[in-house]
Design an enzyme around this catalytic site. Structure first.
Site, mmCIF file in Angstrom:
data_model
loop_
_atom_site.group_PDB
_atom_site.id
_atom_site.type_symbol
_atom_site.label_atom_id
_atom_site.label_comp_id
_atom_site.label_asym_id
_atom_site.label_seq_id
_atom_site.Cartn_x
_atom_site.Cartn_y
_atom_site.Cartn_z
ATOM 1 N N GLU A 41 0.836 -1.201 0.000
ATOM 2 C CA GLU A 41 0.000 0.000 0.000
ATOM 3 C C GLU A 41 0.877 1.260 0.000
ATOM 4 O O GLU A 41 1.850 1.348 0.746
ATOM 5 C CB GLU A 41 -0.886 -0.029 1.253
ATOM 6 C CG GLU A 41 -1.801 1.165 1.430
ATOM 7 C CD GLU A 41 -2.646 1.065 2.701
ATOM 8 O OE1 GLU A 41 -3.590 1.854 2.848
ATOM 9 O OE2 GLU A 41 -2.357 0.178 3.548
ATOM 10 N N LYS A 115 -9.360 2.344 -2.268
ATOM 11 C CA LYS A 115 -9.605 1.815 -0.928
ATOM 12 C C LYS A 115 -10.964 2.278 -0.426
ATOM 13 O O LYS A 115 -11.298 3.469 -0.506
ATOM 14 C CB LYS A 115 -8.498 2.259 0.026
ATOM 15 C CG LYS A 115 -8.500 1.542 1.374
ATOM 16 C CD LYS A 115 -7.263 1.917 2.179
ATOM 17 C CE LYS A 115 -7.160 1.140 3.485
ATOM 18 N NZ LYS A 115 -5.939 1.478 4.239
ATOM 19 N N CYS A 151 -5.369 -3.350 2.248
ATOM 20 C CA CYS A 151 -5.229 -3.425 3.705
ATOM 21 C C CYS A 151 -6.557 -3.582 4.443
ATOM 22 O O CYS A 151 -7.135 -4.648 4.488
ATOM 23 C CB CYS A 151 -4.448 -2.210 4.216
ATOM 24 S SG CYS A 151 -3.613 -2.503 5.806
ATOM 25 N N GLY A 309 22.041 1.051 34.833
ATOM 26 C CA GLY A 309 20.747 0.408 35.012
ATOM 27 C C GLY A 309 20.337 -0.411 33.809
ATOM 28 O O GLY A 309 20.949 -0.341 32.732
ATOM 29 N N ILE A 310 19.251 -1.149 33.971
ATOM 30 C CA ILE A 310 18.840 -2.099 32.944
ATOM 31 C C ILE A 310 18.218 -1.421 31.731
ATOM 32 O O ILE A 310 18.372 -1.885 30.595
ATOM 33 C CB ILE A 310 17.884 -3.158 33.541
ATOM 34 C CG1 ILE A 310 17.719 -4.340 32.576
ATOM 35 C CG2 ILE A 310 16.544 -2.530 33.922
ATOM 36 C CD1 ILE A 310 17.058 -5.535 33.198
ATOM 37 N N SER A 312 18.897 1.642 30.298
ATOM 38 C CA SER A 312 19.915 2.185 29.392
ATOM 39 C C SER A 312 20.753 1.063 28.777
ATOM 40 O O SER A 312 21.198 1.163 27.628
ATOM 41 C CB SER A 312 20.810 3.188 30.114
ATOM 42 O OG SER A 312 21.504 2.599 31.197
ATOM 43 N N ASN A 388 15.751 16.421 40.401
ATOM 44 C CA ASN A 388 15.575 16.600 38.959
ATOM 45 C C ASN A 388 16.681 17.436 38.318
ATOM 46 O O ASN A 388 16.853 17.399 37.089
ATOM 47 C CB ASN A 388 14.211 17.229 38.673
ATOM 48 C CG ASN A 388 13.081 16.216 38.802
ATOM 49 O OD1 ASN A 388 13.319 15.014 38.812
ATOM 50 N ND2 ASN A 388 11.862 16.705 38.899
ATOM 51 N N THR A 412 16.006 6.637 27.315
ATOM 52 C CA THR A 412 16.082 5.292 27.897
ATOM 53 C C THR A 412 14.920 4.965 28.830
ATOM 54 O O THR A 412 14.938 3.932 29.498
ATOM 55 C CB THR A 412 17.402 5.137 28.675
ATOM 56 O OG1 THR A 412 17.464 6.121 29.714
ATOM 57 C CG2 THR A 412 18.599 5.297 27.755
ATOM 58 N N GLU A 417 7.584 3.792 33.562
ATOM 59 C CA GLU A 417 8.002 5.104 34.047
ATOM 60 C C GLU A 417 7.244 6.217 33.340
ATOM 61 O O GLU A 417 6.772 7.168 33.976
ATOM 62 C CB GLU A 417 9.506 5.282 33.826
ATOM 63 C CG GLU A 417 10.364 4.324 34.634
ATOM 64 C CD GLU A 417 11.824 4.349 34.213
ATOM 65 O OE1 GLU A 417 12.655 3.808 34.962
ATOM 66 O OE2 GLU A 417 12.136 4.901 33.133
#
Length: 555
Positions: A41, A115, A151, A309-310, A312, A388, A412, A417
């Protein structure tokens, strides 16, 4: 009929590049003696073109490109081409453009199928631009009738879906026409579908089942070619396929890669690529989404702030797979609250990935900031403002490096979050692309284990230590949020299914007050999400253009 499914990765607005891509696939298909080559398409201009469709110059280029594609069919033993494109509307009323599948034969546009069903939900906005077809007609190619659809026109089967979204079913209308065809044209029923169907969880399996049920219901062979690649937030998986009248998959192209799949509808030989598990598909989607975003925006390199950390770590691993280790730079920016282990984990990750890594300590900058602010903050306790400041300093450093090196910053933050506002505007939200902002924290762990399936890439300590933003002494995510194994099911139910708080509490056996607190966090954080970088969509309901809520509202 011998058909080639040209599963290509077009770039929106790159008419010259898309034409070159189409031409190369036509030549490859012609060398295999096919009768017809199918393209996705809007293959001439790329999907989704959005408000580019409002530009006269864009429509003109699309029509010129389609004419150039038609020219590829001119000559002895040249295959016909079925190609998606934009065309002007001939009617004086309604929208000025239409989404079409053009059948190209002997250098000309032989027929055009417009379409009919224009999706206007989630990430789709086609009613804004296109005029819908008012009727459908069978077309003839190589002496036989075929039913051509685009589609969504194949996604309204009342026997498969519990509720139809549209009052008409184009496939049913085409099959009614088939039943009154003269004998020489009727023969075996063949439905052709050109698509730009984006990926999200379970989409590959659902698409297979839906098209299989449709083929079985109408006793037809159904052939679908799907766009592959990523354009902004949307990732297209390809997974083009053919299904027989019994609903079984006859052949399937690769997922998340360009492919040319040739099938013979009269004597199909099964050539099926097994559908991988959802974690593997999600990984491939994120890699392709990152690669195409960077490449199609004209960049080559990426920057990732590595905290140890996990989140990033996972983003860095995705970036390396997408761009190559030589094109990824990790940056550690420890503060006085960063643990020694976090720095060493970031260093080990960079070593395992083979990427450049530099450390820019922010302690001195942070001291200077707090010193300047001391008179204004006098008499107040250490709190969110001081916390911050740290990610905002880091964001400034990353953007400075981006300006200097020409590398894009990848954010990240994960979906858990982003949902709860556990992220800092102009801090860790700084960047060009939110790679994992549609991935819940629990899925981050699943994907990280997938990364480590053959060798340890992400350090084991990163996988096992308690998550922490490290913005104050001894901080842990659970100081502000429920454990992620409790939080994520609540978020998924509320964000993706719109389940009321009372039902979530009862079905998940959690306190109603906790559910209401989580929902409140989601609602008051809308202003942050609307200032976030584009999010790669991999779930049914991602943050971004597919989820539209007001900021100033009482809920």
């Amino acid at each position: 009929m011998r058909i080639a499914l040209a599963q290509i990765n077009p770039t929106v607005g790159d008419f010259a590049g898309n034409l070159a891509l189409i031409s190369s696939f036509v030549e490859r298909a012609a060398a295999q003696g096919v009768d017809l080559v199918m393209f996705p398409e809007l293959a001439t201009c790329g999907y989704p073109p959005a408000d580019l469709l409002e530009k006269e110059s864009f429509i003109k280029q699309a029509e010129e490109t389609l004419a150039a594609v038609a020219a590829l069919t001119r000559g002895v033993r040249r295959p016909a081409i079925l190609c998606g494109s934009v065309m002007r509307c001939e009617a004086v009323r309604g929208k000025h453009v239409r989404n079409v599948a053009a059948m190209l034969v002997d250098g000309e546009v032989q027929s055009v199928q417009q379409k009919m069903l224009l999706p206007f939900y989630d990430v789709f906005d086609e009613q804004r631009y296109f005029e819908p077809a008012t009727e459908q007609s069978l077309c003839v190619v190589k002496g036989r009738a075929v039913a051509v659809t685009i589609c969504e026109d194949a996604w309204n089967d009342k026997m498969f879906w519990p509720r139809q979204m549209y009052p008409v079913d184009p496939i049913e209308e085409l099959m009614r026409q088939w039943s009154i065809l003269p004998q020489p044209l009727s023969g075996h029923r063949l439905i052709l579908n050109i698509s730009a169907s984006p990926y999200w969880h379970d989409k590959v399996e659902v698409r297979q089942k839906m098209l299989g049920a449709l083929a079985q219901r109408h006793n037809a062979t159904l052939v679908m070619v799907n766009q592959v690649g990523a354009n902004d937030s949307l990732v297209f998986d390809g997974s083009s396929l053919a299904v027989g009248p019994d609903g079984a998959v006859l052949a399937q192209a690769r997922s998340f890669a360009e492919d040319l799949l040739v099938i013979d509808t009269e004597a199909p030989a099964k050539s099926v690529v097994a559908v991988e598990d959802e974690i593997a598909l999600t990984w491939q989607a994120l890699v392709l989404g990152t690669r195409d975003y960077v490449r199609k925006c004209g960049f080559k390199k990426a920057l990732v702030g590595l905290s140890g950390g996990i989140d990033s770590a996972l983003v860095a691993a995705i970036a390396v797979e997408a761009l190559g280790a030589e094109n990824v730079q990790g940056v550690g920016m420890p503060s006085e609250f960063s643990s020694t282990g976090s720095v060493s984990d970031a260093e080990m990750l960079a070593k395992n990935l083979g990427i450049a890594f530099s450390i820019l300590p922010i302690r001195e900058i942070y001291t200077q900031f707090t010193g300047v602010l001391a008179p204004a903050f006098e008499g107040t306790p250490f709190g969110l403002a001081e916390e911050n400041l740290q990610p905002r300093i880091r964001g400034s450093l990353l953007m400075a490096l981006s300006n200097k090196t020409g590398a894009l910053v990848l954010t990240t933050g994960n979906k858990s979050e982003m949902a709860c506002g556990y992220c800092t505007l102009y801090g860790d939200m700084v960047g060009a692309l939110a790679v994992i902002a549609d991935v819940y924290k629990t899925e981050v762990y699943d994907l990280s284990r997938y990364v480590n399936r053959e060798r340890e890439v992400i350090p084991s300590d990163t996988l096992t230590k308690p998550p922490s933003a490290e913005l104050r002494p001894g901080q842990k995510d659970t100081d502000s949020l429920p454990p992620y194994e409790v939080l994520d099911p609540i978020l998924r139910a509320y964000i993706e299914e719109y389940v009321p708080a009372e039902e979530i509490a009862e079905s998940q056996d959690v306190e109603l007050e906790l559910v209401r607190k989580v929902i409140r966090l989601v609602e008051i954080s809308e202003y942050k999400r609307q200032q976030a970088a584009p999010v790669l969509k991999v779930s049914r309901k991602s943050f971004g253009m597919g989820r539209r809520f007001p900021i100033a509202a009482r809920r």
